[in-house]
Scaffold this motif. Structure first.
Motif, PDB file in Angstrom:
ATOM      1  N   LEU A  25      92.565  42.097  55.516  1.00 29.43           N
ATOM      2  CA  LEU A  25      92.124  41.762  56.614  1.00 29.43           C
ATOM      3  C   LEU A  25      92.879  41.513  57.652  1.00 29.43           C
ATOM      4  CD1 LEU A  25      88.979  39.819  55.261  1.00 29.43           C
ATOM      5  CD2 LEU A  25      88.886  42.063  55.988  1.00 29.43           C
ATOM      6  N   PRO A  26      93.954  42.283  58.194  1.00 28.52           N
ATOM      7  CA  PRO A  26      95.039  41.773  59.120  1.00 28.52           C
ATOM      8  C   PRO A  26      94.276  41.558  60.345  1.00 28.52           C
ATOM      9  CG  PRO A  26      94.664  44.285  58.829  1.00 28.52           C
ATOM     10  CD  PRO A  26      93.808  43.819  57.975  1.00 28.52           C
ATOM     11  N   ASP A  27      93.060  41.875  60.847  1.00 33.00           N
ATOM     12  CA  ASP A  27      92.667  41.242  62.106  1.00 33.00           C
ATOM     13  C   ASP A  27      92.382  39.890  62.060  1.00 33.00           C
ATOM     14  OD1 ASP A  27      90.929  42.308  60.377  1.00 33.00           O
ATOM     15  OD2 ASP A  27      89.181  42.377  61.852  1.00 33.00           O
ATOM     16  N   VAL A  28      92.107  39.381  60.688  1.00 35.08           N
ATOM     17  CA  VAL A  28      91.600  37.909  60.659  1.00 35.08           C
ATOM     18  C   VAL A  28      92.873  37.064  60.210  1.00 35.08           C
ATOM     19  CG1 VAL A  28      90.242  36.464  59.314  1.00 35.08           C
ATOM     20  CG2 VAL A  28      89.271  38.571  59.927  1.00 35.08           C
ATOM     21  N   ALA A  29      93.743  37.902  59.366  1.00 35.59           N
ATOM     22  CA  ALA A  29      94.978  37.042  58.893  1.00 35.59           C
ATOM     23  C   ALA A  29      95.929  37.899  58.591  1.00 35.59           C
ATOM     24  CB  ALA A  29      94.557  36.281  57.435  1.00 35.59           C
ATOM     25  N   PRO A  30      96.730  38.332  59.798  1.00 38.43           N
ATOM     26  CA  PRO A  30      97.805  39.165  59.990  1.00 38.43           C
ATOM     27  C   PRO A  30      99.025  38.801  59.113  1.00 38.43           C
ATOM     28  CG  PRO A  30      97.608  38.264  61.900  1.00 38.43           C
ATOM     29  CD  PRO A  30      96.620  37.540  61.213  1.00 38.43           C
ATOM     30  N   LYS A  31      99.666  37.450  59.158  1.00 36.62           N
ATOM     31  CA  LYS A  31     100.838  37.240  58.381  1.00 36.62           C
ATOM     32  C   LYS A  31     100.357  37.341  56.958  1.00 36.62           C
ATOM     33  CE  LYS A  31     102.732  33.992  61.895  1.00 36.62           C
ATOM     34  NZ  LYS A  31     101.777  34.522  62.863  1.00 36.62           N
ATOM     35  N   HIS A  32      99.589  36.793  56.286  1.00 37.62           N
ATOM     36  CA  HIS A  32      99.042  36.694  54.982  1.00 37.62           C
ATOM     37  C   HIS A  32      98.906  38.370  54.487  1.00 37.62           C
ATOM     38  CE1 HIS A  32      98.115  32.567  55.764  1.00 37.62           C
ATOM     39  NE2 HIS A  32      98.232  32.418  54.264  1.00 37.62           N
ATOM     40  N   SER A  33      98.387  39.277  55.186  1.00 39.59           N
ATOM     41  CA  SER A  33      98.253  40.397  54.932  1.00 39.59           C
ATOM     42  C   SER A  33      99.621  41.291  54.918  1.00 39.59           C
ATOM     43  CB  SER A  33      97.173  41.219  56.008  1.00 39.59           C
ATOM     44  OG  SER A  33      95.914  40.669  55.889  1.00 39.59           O
ATOM     45  N   GLU A  34     100.380  40.877  55.604  1.00 40.16           N
ATOM     46  CA  GLU A  34     101.605  41.540  55.777  1.00 40.16           C
ATOM     47  C   GLU A  34     102.195  41.019  54.713  1.00 40.16           C
ATOM     48  OE1 GLU A  34     103.996  44.187  56.721  1.00 40.16           O
ATOM     49  OE2 GLU A  34     102.446  43.931  58.092  1.00 40.16           O
ATOM     50  N   ARG A  35     102.341  39.943  54.285  1.00 39.05           N
ATOM     51  CA  ARG A  35     102.988  39.268  53.101  1.00 39.05           C
ATOM     52  C   ARG A  35     102.716  40.034  51.956  1.00 39.05           C
ATOM     53  NH1 ARG A  35     105.667  34.454  52.090  1.00 39.05           N
ATOM     54  NH2 ARG A  35     106.382  34.813  54.225  1.00 39.05           N
ATOM     55  N   PHE A  92      93.214  30.295  59.116  1.00 37.67           N
ATOM     56  CA  PHE A  92      91.912  29.928  58.705  1.00 37.67           C
ATOM     57  C   PHE A  92      90.874  30.456  59.743  1.00 37.67           C
ATOM     58  CE2 PHE A  92      93.279  25.405  57.589  1.00 37.67           C
ATOM     59  CZ  PHE A  92      93.769  25.831  56.353  1.00 37.67           C
ATOM     60  N   SER A  93      89.593  30.822  59.228  1.00 39.94           N
ATOM     61  CA  SER A  93      88.760  31.733  60.083  1.00 39.94           C
ATOM     62  C   SER A  93      87.439  31.392  59.745  1.00 39.94           C
ATOM     63  CB  SER A  93      88.997  33.330  59.931  1.00 39.94           C
ATOM     64  OG  SER A  93      88.492  33.588  58.483  1.00 39.94           O
ATOM     65  N   LYS A  94      86.264  32.030  60.399  1.00 43.53           N
ATOM     66  CA  LYS A  94      85.027  31.617  59.952  1.00 43.53           C
ATOM     67  C   LYS A  94      84.750  32.472  58.862  1.00 43.53           C
ATOM     68  CE  LYS A  94      83.852  29.390  63.978  1.00 43.53           C
ATOM     69  NZ  LYS A  94      84.069  28.103  63.904  1.00 43.53           N
ATOM     70  N   LEU A  95      85.677  33.269  58.205  1.00 42.97           N
ATOM     71  CA  LEU A  95      85.003  34.236  57.253  1.00 42.97           C
ATOM     72  C   LEU A  95      84.891  33.242  56.159  1.00 42.97           C
ATOM     73  CD1 LEU A  95      87.148  37.233  57.030  1.00 42.97           C
ATOM     74  CD2 LEU A  95      84.706  37.192  57.652  1.00 42.97           C
ATOM     75  N   PRO A  96      83.723  33.364  55.276  1.00 47.51           N
ATOM     76  CA  PRO A  96      83.155  32.572  54.076  1.00 47.51           C
ATOM     77  C   PRO A  96      83.968  33.127  52.886  1.00 47.51           C
ATOM     78  CG  PRO A  96      81.346  33.983  54.464  1.00 47.51           C
ATOM     79  CD  PRO A  96      82.577  34.461  55.651  1.00 47.51           C
ATOM     80  N   TYR A 134      91.864  36.627  53.313  1.00 44.71           N
ATOM     81  CA  TYR A 134      92.627  37.707  53.973  1.00 44.71           C
ATOM     82  C   TYR A 134      92.317  38.873  53.313  1.00 44.71           C
ATOM     83  CZ  TYR A 134      96.313  36.956  50.593  1.00 44.71           C
ATOM     84  OH  TYR A 134      97.167  36.776  49.222  1.00 44.71           O
ATOM     85  N   GLY A 135      91.248  38.879  52.270  1.00 50.17           N
ATOM     86  CA  GLY A 135      90.926  40.410  51.952  1.00 50.17           C
ATOM     87  C   GLY A 135      89.692  40.179  51.212  1.00 50.17           C
ATOM     88  N   ARG A 136      89.225  41.250  50.833  1.00 48.59           N
ATOM     89  CA  ARG A 136      87.884  41.334  49.831  1.00 48.59           C
ATOM     90  C   ARG A 136      88.087  42.620  48.779  1.00 48.59           C
ATOM     91  NH1 ARG A 136      85.221  42.331  54.955  1.00 48.59           N
ATOM     92  NH2 ARG A 136      84.818  40.284  54.833  1.00 48.59           N
ATOM     93  N   VAL A 137      87.438  42.327  47.778  1.00 48.86           N
ATOM     94  CA  VAL A 137      87.557  43.226  46.553  1.00 48.86           C
ATOM     95  C   VAL A 137      86.507  44.242  47.247  1.00 48.86           C
ATOM     96  CG1 VAL A 137      86.795  44.078  44.194  1.00 48.86           C
ATOM     97  CG2 VAL A 137      88.348  41.745  44.909  1.00 48.86           C
ATOM     98  N   ILE A 138      86.696  45.627  47.239  1.00 49.96           N
ATOM     99  CA  ILE A 138      85.649  46.816  47.772  1.00 49.96           C
ATOM    100  C   ILE A 138      85.427  47.551  46.499  1.00 49.96           C
ATOM    101  CG2 ILE A 138      86.314  46.462  49.958  1.00 49.96           C
ATOM    102  CD1 ILE A 138      87.994  49.165  49.467  1.00 49.96           C
ATOM    103  N   SER A 139      85.939  47.413  45.311  1.00 53.14           N
ATOM    104  CA  SER A 139      85.890  48.259  44.232  1.00 53.14           C
ATOM    105  C   SER A 139      86.558  47.569  43.104  1.00 53.14           C
ATOM    106  CB  SER A 139      86.348  49.722  44.115  1.00 53.14           C
ATOM    107  OG  SER A 139      86.631  50.347  43.037  1.00 53.14           O
ATOM    108  N   GLY A 140      86.191  47.455  41.740  1.00 59.16           N
ATOM    109  CA  GLY A 140      86.727  47.026  40.476  1.00 59.16           C
ATOM    110  C   GLY A 140      86.241  45.400  40.346  1.00 59.16           C
TER     111      GLY A 140
END
Length: 168
Positions: A25-35, A92-96, A134-140
């Motif tokens: 979720l780079p729009d929500v947590a760009p630094k964590h996603s990039e890392r 931090f964001s509003k994402l649960p 900063y992400g979500r499982v979409i499969s598996g």
């Protein structure tokens, strides 16, 4: 496997039972996603163990300094380190923290996340606003549910290979 719509921001984690596909979720947590992409591309997550897996809570991994099952491995040290890159500021964001979301593991300092992360086995809303999502499982997710439990597990499961879908 999931329908991957953004391969540059999708991580594929190969576990013993199959592939887990994570949408970053780079729009929500760009630094964590990039890392995560940087460490995946460097092969830093390959063979790293799940060192803290709590039934009904989450599975934690990503200690690239102490968690590689191929190195002189001591499970008691896994979970105490990160990467050689600087720590990340909290995003931090509003994402649960819902089932299947990816959260940044850290120390008591909110700005201490580095390479470790966890995947929630269930909704863990008590973590909301305290840990970066900063992400979500979409499969598996069924493969995540099959990870061996323990703090630490006696014979821990590991991430066999972690890659960015755009590179696969």
């Amino acid at each position: 496997m999931a329908d991957i719509t953004d391969p540059e921001n999708t991580i594929i984690v190969t576990l013993k039972d199959g592939d887990v596909v994570i949408q970053l979720l780079p729009d929500v947590a760009p630094k964590h996603s990039e890392r995560m992409k940087e460490l995946a591309r460097a092969g830093a997550y390959d063979n790293v163990v799940f060192h803290r897996v709590i039934e009904g809570f989450m599975a934690q991994t990503g200690d690239v300094a102490n968690g590689n099952a191929e190195q002189n491995f001591d499970i008691r040290r896994a979970g105490t380190g990160g990467s050689d890159l600087p720590d990340l500021p909290a995003e931090f964001s509003k994402l649960p923290h819902d089932r299947g979301t990816l959260g940044a593991a850290r120390s008591a300092n909110p700005n201490s996340a580095n390479s470790q992360f966890f995947i929630n086995f269930r909704d863990n809303h008590f973590l909301n606003g305290q840990y970066t999502v900063y992400g979500r499982v979409i499969s598996g997710m069924d493969f995540v549910d099959a990870i061996v439990r323990g703090e630490p597990p006696t014979t821990p499961d590991r991430m066999i290979k972690v890659r960015v879908a755009a590179d696969a």
